[in-house]
Structure formats: structure tokens, C-alpha cells
Design an enzyme around this catalytic site. Structure first.
Site, short mmCIF file in Angstrom:
data_model
loop_
_atom_site.label_atom_id
_atom_site.label_comp_id
_atom_site.label_asym_id
_atom_site.label_seq_id
_atom_site.Cartn_x
_atom_site.Cartn_y
_atom_site.Cartn_z
N SER A 250 0.67 -1.06 0.09
CA SER A 250 0.15 -0.11 0.00
C SER A 250 0.80 1.22 -0.07
O SER A 250 2.03 1.23 0.52
CB SER A 250 -0.87 -0.10 1.24
OG SER A 250 -1.78 1.36 1.39
N TYR B 173 -1.65 -0.65 9.90
CA TYR B 173 -1.68 -0.96 8.50
C TYR B 173 -0.68 -0.42 7.89
O TYR B 173 0.17 -1.20 7.13
CB TYR B 173 -3.01 -0.26 7.94
CG TYR B 173 -3.29 -0.53 6.65
CD1 TYR B 173 -3.52 -1.79 5.98
CD2 TYR B 173 -2.83 0.35 5.61
CE1 TYR B 173 -3.80 -2.08 4.87
CE2 TYR B 173 -3.03 0.17 4.28
CZ TYR B 173 -3.47 -1.08 3.82
OH TYR B 173 -3.82 -1.28 2.47
N LYS C 180 2.38 -2.94 6.03
CA LYS C 180 2.71 -2.71 4.68
C LYS C 180 3.89 -2.42 4.26
O LYS C 180 4.48 -2.86 3.27
CB LYS C 180 1.59 -1.90 4.23
CG LYS C 180 0.31 -2.29 3.98
CD LYS C 180 -0.09 -3.63 3.18
CE LYS C 180 -1.33 -4.12 3.02
NZ LYS C 180 -1.49 -5.49 2.26
#
Length: 262
Positions: free
Chosen positions: A146, A159, A163
Site C-alpha cells: 500500500s 496498517y 505494509k
């Protein structure tokens, strides 16, 4: 012909999180390029729908419902795909994701879970698939990372950290597995999948995301799938250990969660 270098005839791919969104689009794109595919996700009905579309393209499909946070399930997935389709050449580590959270409510357990679901699962499937890939001509691994693994944004600590770890895992694994297996990742931006369903239904929020994106729009799953086909095919045969950014030109997060200062 240059387009021939994007063909995947005779290859077999495994795709996680393939019941919808980027995973489903990637499975179909690989099938259009000539690959047979094994697809895994929690929901059998969604997988069967995708498999039907794969078969309509004249390719074989294996459906593998299961809990992909379980590393034993991922090992079984790789082994089943190789056994039923005769070989294994391509791994698409698409499953992942973590809900936004504030700093003080991001517990160590929450961070551990984010790392497990986004990094450990990719490692487990790739480890299980590697012996199968080495039985033939090697292969290709593509991880779905991401833009938030590269740019900081408030509320995305777990998150984004996971990532970012997946991106560096990509570089490290590419070194370990070269020259026979190539490992790359795609750092995606905002893409119209089920994760953005709420956004798509709220024009004001959708416009804020679009306005904060240099290309002034939200991406489509097929655009990520197209990048995956490139990285898996002979066209991408001189690429390994790289993170391909398919994010509309982001240099900062394009969705401000409005979290206040502490």
C-alpha cells in the site's frame, strides 16, 4: 510481438483474497493472459462466481475456501493447487488489511494481528509455494502492499507499518530467492473495492479523496491486476525486489480521518 511477452500460457497461479476486489480482478486477468488459477478466500460463493468466470475464459480454476489467517491453511492451499493443476508458478499475496485506529487504542495485540495478516501470511504461502516453483522454471511472487507503507498518515499506524514491512520483506525475499524466483510488490492507492463501498456511497467523501489524489480519481481493481500481469509475465522478467507504485500519484494519504491531537 511485444504483447506476446505478457502471456502466461501454461502457468499456474495462486491468488489469496480472490473472492472480490483486487484479488478477483487479478485472478481473471491472469486467466485472460493464459494462466490456470487457484483462488482462496473465506466465502465459497464468491470464489465459485470468480471460478465460473475463469472457466468461461477457457482456463482451469481450483476453489479453496478457508481462513487465510491460518498459516496451515495457506500451506494446504499451495499444495492443493500444485497437485490439482500440475504445477505452481505464480503467487499473488493479496489477502491483508487492517482497520484504522488511534495511537492509544493500537494495542500490542492489534499491531501483532496487523503484522500477521499482512506479512506472516505472505511469508507462509510463499514458503509453501517455493518448492513447487523450483520444480519447474522458477516463478514469480507479487505482494499487494500500500501507499500507506511509504507515506505517514494519522490513524494508519498498524496498517502502514505492516505494509511497510511487507515492502521490505519483498526486497529481502527477492534477494533470497533470486535468480530463479522473482519477488515484487504493488503499492496500491485508493481502489474501488468493498473496502471503499461506504466512501463510494458518500459523494462528499469520495470527492475529498479524488481532490487529494494527483490523478483526481479513485483507482479500479483491473489497474492493479494489469500491474500484476506485467510483474508475473516475461515482460517483467528483469524486475525483482521492486515496489511498483500504482496509486494515482500519491505523496500523502488522500483520506484524512479527522483524528484530533492528543
Amino acid at each position: 510481438m511485444i504483447l506476446d511477452s505478457f502471456r502466461l500460457d501454461g502457468r499456474v497461479a495462486v491468488v489469496t483474497g480472490a473472492g472480490r476486489g483486487i484479488g478477483a480482478a487479478t485472478a481473471l486477468a491472469l486467466a485472460e493472459a493464459g494462466a490456470d488459477v487457484a483462488i482462496a478466500a473465506r466465502t465459497a460463493d464468491q470464489l465459485e462466481e470468480v471460478a465460473g468466470k475463469v472457466r468461461a475464459l477457457g482456463r482451469r480454476a481450483v476453489v479453496f475456501p478457508g481462513d487465510l489467517s491460518d498459516t496451515d491453511t495457506l500451506t494446504a492451499f499451495a499444495d492443493t493447487a500444485a497437485a490439482e493443476l500440475g504445477r505452481l508458478d505464480i503467487v499473488i499475496n493479496n489477502v491483508g488489511g487492517t482497520m484504522p485506529n488511534t495511537f492509544l487504542t493500537t494495542t500490542p495485540k492489534f499491531l501483532d494481528q496487523a503484522f500477521h495478516f499482512n506479512v506472516t501470511t505472505a511469508h507462509a504461502l510463499t514458503v509453501a509455494a517455493t518448492p513447487h516453483m523450483l520444480e519447474n522454471d522458477g516463478g514469480s511472487v507479487v505482494n499487494i502492499s500500500s501507499a500507506l507503507g511509504r507515506v505517514p498518515g494519522r490513524g494508519y499506524l498498524a496498517y502502514g507499518t505492516a505494509k511497510a514491512a511487507l515492502a521490505h520483506w519483498t526486497r529481502m525475499a527477492a534477494t533470497d530467492l533470486s535468480p530463479r524466483i522473482r519477488v515484487n510488490a504493488i503499492a496500491v492507492g485508493s481502489v474501488l473495492t468493498s473496502a471503499l463501498d461506504v466512501v463510494a456511497q458518500q459523494p462528499d467523501i469520495k470527492k475529498r479523496i479524488e481532490d487529494a489524489t494527483p490523478l483526481q480519481r479513485i483507482g479500479e481493481p483491473w489497474e492493479i491486476a494489469a500491474a500484476a500481469v506485467y510483474l508475473c509475465s516475461p515482460a517483467g522478467g528483469y524486475v525483482t525486489g521492486k515496489i511498483l507504485e500504482v496509486d494515482g500519484g500519491l505523496t500523502a494519504p488522500n483520506l484524512d480521518l479527522g483524528l484530533p491531537d492528543l
